[in-house]
Design a protein around this motif. Structure first.
Motif, PDB file in Angstrom:
ATOM      1  N   ALA A 147      64.763  11.599   4.756  1.00 45.81           N
ATOM      2  CA  ALA A 147      65.999  12.123   4.166  1.00 45.81           C
ATOM      3  C   ALA A 147      67.129  12.133   5.186  1.00 45.81           C
ATOM      4  N   ARG A 148      66.808  12.443   6.417  1.00 43.96           N
ATOM      5  CA  ARG A 148      67.821  12.475   7.463  1.00 43.96           C
ATOM      6  C   ARG A 148      68.416  11.094   7.703  1.00 43.96           C
ATOM      7  N   ASN A 149      67.642  10.058   7.437  1.00 43.73           N
ATOM      8  CA  ASN A 149      68.118   8.691   7.606  1.00 43.73           C
ATOM      9  C   ASN A 149      68.647   8.083   6.312  1.00 43.73           C
ATOM     10  N   GLY A 150      68.846   8.900   5.271  1.00 42.56           N
ATOM     11  CA  GLY A 150      69.445   8.431   4.039  1.00 42.56           C
ATOM     12  C   GLY A 150      68.504   7.745   3.088  1.00 42.56           C
ATOM     13  N   HIS A 151      67.192   7.837   3.311  1.00 49.87           N
ATOM     14  CA  HIS A 151      66.220   7.169   2.453  1.00 49.87           C
ATOM     15  C   HIS A 151      65.639   8.072   1.381  1.00 49.87           C
ATOM     16  N   LEU A 152      65.895   9.351   1.461  1.00 48.52           N
ATOM     17  CA  LEU A 152      65.482  10.320   0.458  1.00 48.52           C
ATOM     18  C   LEU A 152      66.651  11.269   0.234  1.00 48.52           C
ATOM     19  N   PRO A 153      66.639  12.059  -0.850  1.00 50.14           N
ATOM     20  CA  PRO A 153      67.739  13.002  -1.079  1.00 50.14           C
ATOM     21  C   PRO A 153      68.009  13.869   0.141  1.00 50.14           C
ATOM     22  N   GLU A 154      69.287  14.061   0.443  1.00 48.47           N
ATOM     23  CA  GLU A 154      69.651  14.781   1.663  1.00 48.47           C
ATOM     24  C   GLU A 154      69.142  16.213   1.672  1.00 48.47           C
TER      25      GLU A 154
ATOM     26  N   MET B  34      68.598  10.660  -2.122  1.00 47.69           N
ATOM     27  CA  MET B  34      68.920   9.486  -1.342  1.00 47.69           C
ATOM     28  C   MET B  34      70.407   9.444  -1.052  1.00 47.69           C
ATOM     29  N   ALA B  35      70.781   8.530  -0.204  1.00 46.21           N
ATOM     30  CA  ALA B  35      72.180   8.461   0.175  1.00 46.21           C
ATOM     31  C   ALA B  35      73.023   8.241  -1.061  1.00 46.21           C
ATOM     32  N   SER B  36      73.949   9.125  -1.304  1.00 45.20           N
ATOM     33  CA  SER B  36      74.774   9.025  -2.488  1.00 45.20           C
ATOM     34  C   SER B  36      76.015   8.221  -2.246  1.00 45.20           C
ATOM     35  N   GLU B  37      76.350   8.001  -0.994  1.00 46.57           N
ATOM     36  CA  GLU B  37      77.510   7.201  -0.676  1.00 46.57           C
ATOM     37  C   GLU B  37      77.357   6.699   0.750  1.00 46.57           C
ATOM     38  N   GLY B  38      78.120   5.668   1.056  1.00 46.93           N
ATOM     39  CA  GLY B  38      78.084   5.168   2.423  1.00 46.93           C
ATOM     40  C   GLY B  38      77.017   4.146   2.666  1.00 46.93           C
ATOM     41  N   GLY B  39      76.295   3.718   1.613  1.00 42.67           N
ATOM     42  CA  GLY B  39      75.329   2.639   1.763  1.00 42.67           C
ATOM     43  C   GLY B  39      74.086   3.088   2.482  1.00 42.67           C
TER      44      GLY B  39
ATOM     45  N   CYS C 100      55.764  -2.541  -4.500  1.00 41.89           N
ATOM     46  CA  CYS C 100      56.917  -3.331  -4.963  1.00 41.89           C
ATOM     47  C   CYS C 100      57.844  -2.530  -5.862  1.00 41.89           C
ATOM     48  N   THR C 101      57.339  -1.461  -6.493  1.00 39.20           N
ATOM     49  CA  THR C 101      58.241  -0.629  -7.297  1.00 39.20           C
ATOM     50  C   THR C 101      59.282   0.064  -6.422  1.00 39.20           C
ATOM     51  N   GLY C 102      59.045   0.072  -5.103  1.00 41.00           N
ATOM     52  CA  GLY C 102      60.023   0.671  -4.201  1.00 41.00           C
ATOM     53  C   GLY C 102      61.295  -0.149  -4.073  1.00 41.00           C
TER      54      GLY C 102
ATOM     55  N   PHE D  76      67.256  -0.187  -3.864  1.00 39.66           N
ATOM     56  CA  PHE D  76      68.570  -0.741  -4.172  1.00 39.66           C
ATOM     57  C   PHE D  76      69.427   0.237  -4.974  1.00 39.66           C
ATOM     58  N   PHE D  77      68.791   1.068  -5.800  1.00 37.13           N
ATOM     59  CA  PHE D  77      69.569   2.063  -6.551  1.00 37.13           C
ATOM     60  C   PHE D  77      69.958   3.246  -5.672  1.00 37.13           C
ATOM     61  N   GLY D  78      69.007   3.753  -4.905  1.00 35.45           N
ATOM     62  CA  GLY D  78      69.253   4.988  -4.174  1.00 35.45           C
ATOM     63  C   GLY D  78      69.925   4.812  -2.829  1.00 35.45           C
ATOM     64  N   VAL D  79      69.695   3.642  -2.172  1.00 33.17           N
ATOM     65  CA  VAL D  79      70.193   3.474  -0.809  1.00 33.17           C
ATOM     66  C   VAL D  79      71.242   2.376  -0.701  1.00 33.17           C
ATOM     67  N   TYR D  80      70.925   1.217  -1.237  1.00 37.03           N
ATOM     68  CA  TYR D  80      71.802   0.052  -1.046  1.00 37.03           C
ATOM     69  C   TYR D  80      73.068   0.132  -1.901  1.00 37.03           C
ATOM     70  N   TRP D  81      72.968   0.685  -3.090  1.00 36.00           N
ATOM     71  CA  TRP D  81      74.111   0.777  -4.011  1.00 36.00           C
ATOM     72  C   TRP D  81      75.095   1.825  -3.498  1.00 36.00           C
ATOM     73  N   THR D  82      76.226   1.374  -3.013  1.00 37.61           N
ATOM     74  CA  THR D  82      77.192   2.283  -2.375  1.00 37.61           C
ATOM     75  C   THR D  82      78.278   2.770  -3.323  1.00 37.61           C
ATOM     76  N   SER D  83      78.484   2.074  -4.420  1.00 41.30           N
ATOM     77  CA  SER D  83      79.599   2.428  -5.313  1.00 41.30           C
ATOM     78  C   SER D  83      79.108   3.199  -6.528  1.00 41.30           C
TER      79      SER D  83
END
Length: 502
Positions: free
Chosen positions: A346-353, A1-6, A458-460, A465-472
């Motif tokens: 993945a290309r849209n940052g929702h799965l590991p790049e 997932m997106a590791s940085e940049g939100g 709902c487990t998603g 929030f951990f993989g995509v929304y958390w930017t820091s």
């Protein structure tokens, strides 16, 4: 997932290309064929075989007795099959508009992403990755294995060994994953061949049944509506079964970017393939009823096999082989289309790049194909795969209904969007109402299964929030992700998608 940049979601209506730019070297322009990206190699004919090949799976060969069991009569059963076909055709036409308006691969995921944003799209992607696709592929692969072994275990008291079925199913998945990794063209050729074989098998059933009918064996069609059920619940369950057999009419939308001239070929493929399947399905059911009474057909565990024993005599072995060929092509179609969901996600940052990488040599999404294969193999030892799929049967209609709701939303919010294909607005409204009805009836008919499915969806939320929304994210985690991606790139010789600079 997106590791940085939100939330790195891209909502461009044209295919996104997040990989490196391909610049001219030494003044020589880079040709399009040299770019490392997915190529539009799927022709109109390939598109037709993908839709037909995925729709015609094991259902029409082994499950018409379910529809008859709920409807209780030949006439109402044929009406349900026809109604399911018309309903699927309306949905396919709506997806023709969506696919030519939003030319991003990924199907439902892409349309929900553009219309409603990242979180709803991610939840669909999450449940698709974790359960829906791998379990569906595992079930179809095991159906293939069971029927390919059927001619060698003809006694009802001696079914094929479970270990042999699972081992052959694993081989099926591994072989088709290799083919799909090797070449998109090779995968579409496999689809072409096996789609042709299953259509030929169905034509054999239809011809044999119609000949039997024209010879005067019409007793099963006399008073064809006698005994029909009057229960709305039974009719709804019959519709569920029929619609399951028609499933796959929207799968070409998962590979839109690889379709040659999608603005023309996507709607054409839909208009050719779905009516063809409707005609074949209805005629196949007529053929079944010509040879079997309602009692015989309801009691049969594999209608096509029973049909073969009654009408084909020593050639009855053709039927289990036909089912095996059908399901083999079905697994190939699921791998081809399913892997693109992971790739686009993945290309849209929702799965590991890493899953958005493409093979330098083969120009195929190798990492996403390998993930699809591995997840499918993980479900092979499970004993309750079909029950797992039942948990998420309503999710299919929830996702499809959400995509159609997005179509209506974009008609209102973005009327200026180019729509090369534009269906009458009554069609998506009717289809959305039917999807809502099917979702609600799913909760009424199987509340526990639907609640379990909802809970897993709902487990998603925490994953998002951990993989995509958390930017820091901490540096050590970012570095770990980057190092893992780099090692995977070296091992598989894959890179991010390239785009050509003018």
């Amino acid at each position: 997932m997106a590791s940085e940049g939100g939330d790195a979601v891209k909502t461009d209506f044209a295919p996104a290309s997040p990989g490196p730019d391909s610049k001219p070297a030494n003044g020589q322009p880079v040709s399009d064929s040299d770019l490392v990206r997915l190529k539009p190699k799927i022709s109109l004919f390939n598109g037709v075989t993908i839709i037909v090949g995925i729709i015609i799976g094991s259902g029409i060969f082994i499950s018409p007795q379910i529809v008859l069991g709920f409807t209780k009569s030949v006439g109402l059963s044929l009406l349900v099959w026809s109604a399911c076909g018309v309903f699927s055709m309306i949905g396919a036409l709506c997806y023709g508009e969506l696919g030519t308006m939003i030319t991003m691969s990924g199907g439902d995921y892409a349309y929900i992403l553009v219309a409603f944003g990242g979180l709803p799209a991610f939840l669909l992607l999450w449940v698709t990755v974790v359960i829906i696709r791998p379990t569906a592929q595992a079930v179809v692969a095991m159906t293939f294995a069971n029927y390919i072994l059927q001619p060698f275990f003809t006694s009802e008291d001696c079914p094929p060994p479970t270990s042999a079925v699972k081992l052959l199913a694993c081989c099926c998945v591994l072989i088709l994953t290799f083919v799909n990794c090797l070449s998109v063209k090779a995968a579409t050729r496999v689809q072409d061949v096996f789609t042709a074989s299953k259509v030929i098998a169905l034509l054999l059933i239809i011809v044999a049944g119609l000949v039997h009918l024209f010879l005067g064996n019409t007793e099963n069609f006399e008073n064809s509506f006698e005994g029909s059920t009057t229960s709305v619940g039974d009719i709804v369950l019959a519709l569920y079964s029929g619609l399951f057999a028609y499933g796959g009419w929207n799968y070409l939308n998962f590979v839109t970017e690889e379709l040659v001239n999608p603005y023309r070929n996507l709607p054409r493929a839909i208009v050719i393939s779905v009516p063809l399947v409707i005609v074949v399905y209805v005629l196949a059911n007529v053929a079944y009823f010509s040879a079997m009474s309602t009692a015989e057909l309801t009691a049969s565990k594999a209608v096509a096999v029973t049909f073969g024993f009654k009408l084909l005599g020593p050639m009855a072995w053709i039927m289990p082989v036909a089912v095996a060929l059908s399901t083999f092509g079905g697994v190939n179609g699921l791998l081809l289309t399913g892997s693109r969901i992971y790739f686009v996600g993945a290309r849209n940052g929702h799965l590991p790049e890493a899953l958005a990488m493409i093979s330098v040599r083969w120009k195929t999404p190798m990492p996403s194909l390998i993930l699809t294969c591995c997840l499918t193999l993980l479900y092979m030892p499970a004993q309750n795969i079909i029950q797992l799929i039942n948990y998420f049967s309503f999710v299919t209609w929830l996702a499809t209904g959400s995509a159609i709701a997005g179509q209506l939303f974009l008609r209102w919010k973005r009327p200026e969007m180019a729509r090369p294909v534009k269906v009458p607005i009554a069609l998506p409204i009717i289809f959305l109402i039917m999807c809502l009805f099917l979702v609600i009836m799913g909760f009424v008919a199987a509340p526990i299964d639907c609640l379990i499915g909802s809970a897993i969806i709902c487990t998603g939320f925490p994953v998002y929030f951990f993989g995509v929304y958390w930017t820091s994210k901490p540096d050590w985690l970012v570095n770990f992700i980057h190092n893992a991606t780099y090692k995977m790139q070296k091992f598989l010789v894959v890179v991010a998608e390239e785009k050509k600079l003018d």
